[in-house]
Design an enzyme around this catalytic site. Sequence first.
Site, PDB file in Angstrom:
ATOM      1  N   ASP A   1     -29.067 -26.527  -5.259  1.00 58.53           N
ATOM      2  CA  ASP A   1     -28.062 -25.759  -4.483  1.00 58.53           C
ATOM      3  C   ASP A   1     -26.972 -26.758  -4.444  1.00 58.53           C
ATOM      4  O   ASP A   1     -26.729 -27.162  -3.268  1.00 58.53           O
ATOM      5  CB  ASP A   1     -28.835 -27.173  -3.408  1.00 58.53           C
TER       6      ASP A   1
ATOM      7  N   GLU B   1     -24.546 -14.281  -1.565  1.00 61.58           N
ATOM      8  CA  GLU B   1     -24.610 -14.479  -0.672  1.00 61.58           C
ATOM      9  C   GLU B   1     -24.290 -13.587  -0.150  1.00 61.58           C
ATOM     10  O   GLU B   1     -22.891 -13.690  -0.081  1.00 61.58           O
ATOM     11  CB  GLU B   1     -25.096 -15.413  -0.073  1.00 61.58           C
TER      12      GLU B   1
ATOM     13  N   LYS C   1     -28.608 -12.607  -2.086  1.00 67.67           N
ATOM     14  CA  LYS C   1     -29.256 -13.864  -0.955  1.00 67.67           C
ATOM     15  C   LYS C   1     -29.128 -13.093   0.134  1.00 67.67           C
ATOM     16  O   LYS C   1     -27.375 -12.915   0.447  1.00 67.67           O
ATOM     17  CB  LYS C   1     -28.384 -14.867  -1.545  1.00 67.67           C
TER      18      LYS C   1
ATOM     19  N   THR D   1     -33.217 -15.543   1.886  1.00 67.34           N
ATOM     20  CA  THR D   1     -33.109 -16.983   2.631  1.00 67.34           C
ATOM     21  C   THR D   1     -33.546 -17.301   4.243  1.00 67.34           C
ATOM     22  O   THR D   1     -33.593 -15.549   4.540  1.00 67.34           O
ATOM     23  CB  THR D   1     -31.481 -17.431   2.091  1.00 67.34           C
TER      24      THR D   1
ATOM     25  N   PHE E   1     -37.020 -22.457   4.264  1.00 63.95           N
ATOM     26  CA  PHE E   1     -36.427 -23.593   4.668  1.00 63.95           C
ATOM     27  C   PHE E   1     -37.060 -24.878   4.742  1.00 63.95           C
ATOM     28  O   PHE E   1     -37.850 -25.020   5.947  1.00 63.95           O
ATOM     29  CB  PHE E   1     -35.094 -23.860   5.327  1.00 63.95           C
TER      30      PHE E   1
END
Length: 329
Positions: free
Chosen positions: A18, A97, A133, A157, A179
């Site tokens: 990440d 993203e 994303k 996400t 998350f």
Amino acid sequence: MTQTALDQLKALTTIVADTGDLTAIEQFRPLDATTNPSLITAAASLPENKDLIESAYAQARSEGYESDLLIERTIDILTVKLGVEILKIVEGRVSTEVDAALSYNTAETVAKAKELLALYASYGVKQDRILIKIASTWQGIQAAKILEAEGIHCNLTLLFGLHQAKACADAKVTLISPFVGRILDWYKKAEQVEHYPIDRDPGVVSVKQIYEFYKKHQVKTEIMGASFRSVDQVLGLAGCDLLTVAPHLLAELSKDQRKVQAQLVALAPDHEAIAQYQAITEAQFKTELEHDLMAFQLLQSGIDGFIKARQQLDHLLRESFGIDAEIRA
């Protein structure tokens, strides 16, 4: 030789880095990597990425972009260029993203996703190595549904609740990223609790609930736990399809010698539940989101945070190239 916790975990779960830090990715050699606007902004601040920034800006100018559009195009090119560099290190995929400002616009999200993929293609990267994303709003999930139908794989996400996970399953998205850490943070503040045992950690429990639902209903969408606060949270989800972990936690895991056991085990499919299952509607999704204060607040604050990170990158690029002075001239 005793295996580290990281080695043992890799035998149970696909580990994803990440980060946008190429040095960290080189060190830990995960299968995949994920990025987001905050990580891209952090990576752009590193001196070793100066050449990437300058080449992204030069390309945007050569394409005829000017003013604010020049900066926007530079950010997209830089994001993809960092993705290309990451893919030179990892064997699998990188998540890239879409601008979070588009999170409530299905058509613009689809268009931006295709722009990013076209950039990757221009650098010789095949589509199957990219996960687009997108924030898990209703509009974002519908954009993913369109993209997946065209063979474009997506990572949804900012996911905080089962209702979001159900909508993603209905859209047949490739992967979701619940998350874990942000859920824990919210509950610690809301309930004024300093610590939860790992088996009652709200973030860990949430991912387990989604995992059990997916396996029981034979959902093919992969689950990738994200946003961890501790190695205990990471190990509490050993056995999850994937886990995306920040470099500092990967470093801790690489020194940890404890025995690691699977905490998530796929359940047998429930054929009766599968037969009775009905897709979640937009009205149901919105009602459940509005009644889940944690998910509602974290989804919006997450989008706002990613927008702010992109604005910070915008400011950084303007300072680097004196873009405002150039426009006025």
